[in-house]
Design an enzyme around this catalytic site. Sequence first.
Site, PDB file in Angstrom:
ATOM      1  N   ASP A  67       9.189  15.509 -22.498  1.00  0.00           N
ATOM      2  CA  ASP A  67       8.586  15.640 -21.165  1.00  0.00           C
ATOM      3  C   ASP A  67       9.528  15.209 -20.051  1.00  0.00           C
ATOM      4  OD1 ASP A  67       8.547  12.969 -21.899  1.00  0.00           O
ATOM      5  OD2 ASP A  67       6.369  12.799 -21.973  1.00  0.00           O
ATOM      6  N   ASN A 136      -3.766   5.378 -23.872  1.00  0.00           N
ATOM      7  CA  ASN A 136      -4.988   6.194 -23.994  1.00  0.00           C
ATOM      8  C   ASN A 136      -4.858   7.250 -25.085  1.00  0.00           C
ATOM      9  OD1 ASN A 136      -3.147   7.888 -22.827  1.00  0.00           O
ATOM     10  ND2 ASN A 136      -4.312   8.275 -20.953  1.00  0.00           N
ATOM     11  N   HIS A 138      -2.166   9.223 -25.508  1.00  0.00           N
ATOM     12  CA  HIS A 138      -1.361  10.407 -25.176  1.00  0.00           C
ATOM     13  C   HIS A 138      -0.072  10.438 -25.981  1.00  0.00           C
ATOM     14  CE1 HIS A 138       0.616   8.181 -21.555  1.00  0.00           C
ATOM     15  NE2 HIS A 138       1.590   8.460 -22.371  1.00  0.00           N
ATOM     16  N   GLU A 143      -2.331  14.318 -22.029  1.00  0.00           N
ATOM     17  CA  GLU A 143      -3.355  13.330 -21.703  1.00  0.00           C
ATOM     18  C   GLU A 143      -4.700  13.688 -22.336  1.00  0.00           C
ATOM     19  OE1 GLU A 143      -2.580  10.590 -20.394  1.00  0.00           O
ATOM     20  OE2 GLU A 143      -1.729  10.724 -18.382  1.00  0.00           O
TER      21      GLU A 143
HETATM   22  C1  GLP Z   1       5.000   7.644 -21.396  1.00  0.00           C
HETATM   23  C2  GLP Z   1       5.722   8.836 -22.050  1.00  0.00           C
HETATM   24  C3  GLP Z   1       5.424   8.931 -23.512  1.00  0.00           C
HETATM   25  C4  GLP Z   1       5.481   7.551 -24.112  1.00  0.00           C
HETATM   26  C5  GLP Z   1       4.322   6.729 -23.600  1.00  0.00           C
HETATM   27  C6  GLP Z   1       4.314   5.287 -24.071  1.00  0.00           C
HETATM   28  O1  GLP Z   1       4.139   7.976 -20.388  1.00  0.00           O
HETATM   29  N1  GLP Z   1       5.504  10.094 -21.443  1.00  0.00           N
HETATM   30  O2  GLP Z   1       6.318   9.826 -24.145  1.00  0.00           O
HETATM   31  O3  GLP Z   1       5.372   7.622 -25.517  1.00  0.00           O
HETATM   32  O4  GLP Z   1       4.198   6.830 -22.202  1.00  0.00           O
HETATM   33  O5  GLP Z   1       5.259   4.545 -23.380  1.00  0.00           O
HETATM   34  P1  GLP Z   1       5.727   3.108 -23.851  1.00  0.00           P
HETATM   35  O6  GLP Z   1       6.567   3.347 -25.068  1.00  0.00           O
HETATM   36  O7  GLP Z   1       6.542   2.581 -22.711  1.00  0.00           O
HETATM   37  O8  GLP Z   1       4.505   2.310 -24.130  1.00  0.00           O
END
Ligand code: GLP
Length: 245
Positions: A67, A136, A138, A143
């Site tokens: 992404d 959540n 995702h 989402e």
């Molecule tokens: C972000 C990214 C995801 C990631 C997630 C968790 O928004 N788009 O690819 O896996 O949130 O992030 P973190 O590893 O900082 O908890």
Amino acid sequence: MRIYKAKDYNDMSRKAANIISSQITLKPNCVLGLATGSTPIGTYEHLVEWYKQGDLDFSEVTTVNLDEYKGLPRDNDQSYYYFMNEHLFSKVNIDKNKTFLPDGTEADSDVACKKYNEIIHATGGVDLQLLGLGHNGHIGFNEPSDTFEKETHCITLSERTIQANMRFFPSEKDVPRQAYTMGIQTILSAGKILILVSGEEKADIVKTAFFGPVTPQVPASILQFHKDVILVADEAALSQCSDII
Ligand code: GLP
């Protein structure tokens, strides 16, 4: 789903890097699906270290990232392109022409998504997809929703995700409200999926996503249907699952 329990964040990162490094060793011209966020940083650090020791060669590897924030240019230090460059691409012998992310500067969502789908198809398919897990549920920026989106699409970030990601920005208003993300079908097309989770604040969502019902309201739950998923999580993240595993 195979579950590897790690002692802590560092142990999780080392286990994950071992799996990615095996993939590269077994198939030097593999396609890696890569992730951003704080979770995979330690994994990338191990890969960089092993590359520096001469144990890993990225020269034939192709990467496609999950992404990118819509509206952020590559040189913005919060763009996912910048992140990947900072944590991996600039530190190993990867061919930058073989590293791909959605184009956050493309204002036309249809054009950006179509282009990225074409890029992913042209790679011939992802061998190993690395994932983190949002609070959540995702994955990428898919989402919670009423349906699973198949391919790359433009998403409006949920309030929960904006709150979670604002720690990387000067203030909440600086967090982009939209992003381009690979779709669920594309993620599920990967030969192997490696999902990493660390920390007690993800313990509830780990249980819900991997042991609860499969629903687009918890996007990661769809991974229960994939034939080759490895979950590497530390003890804190698995703390709500002790009665199950
Ligand atoms: C972000 C990214 C995801 C990631 C997630 C968790 O928004 N788009 O690819 O896996 O949130 O992030 P973190 O590893 O900082 O908890």
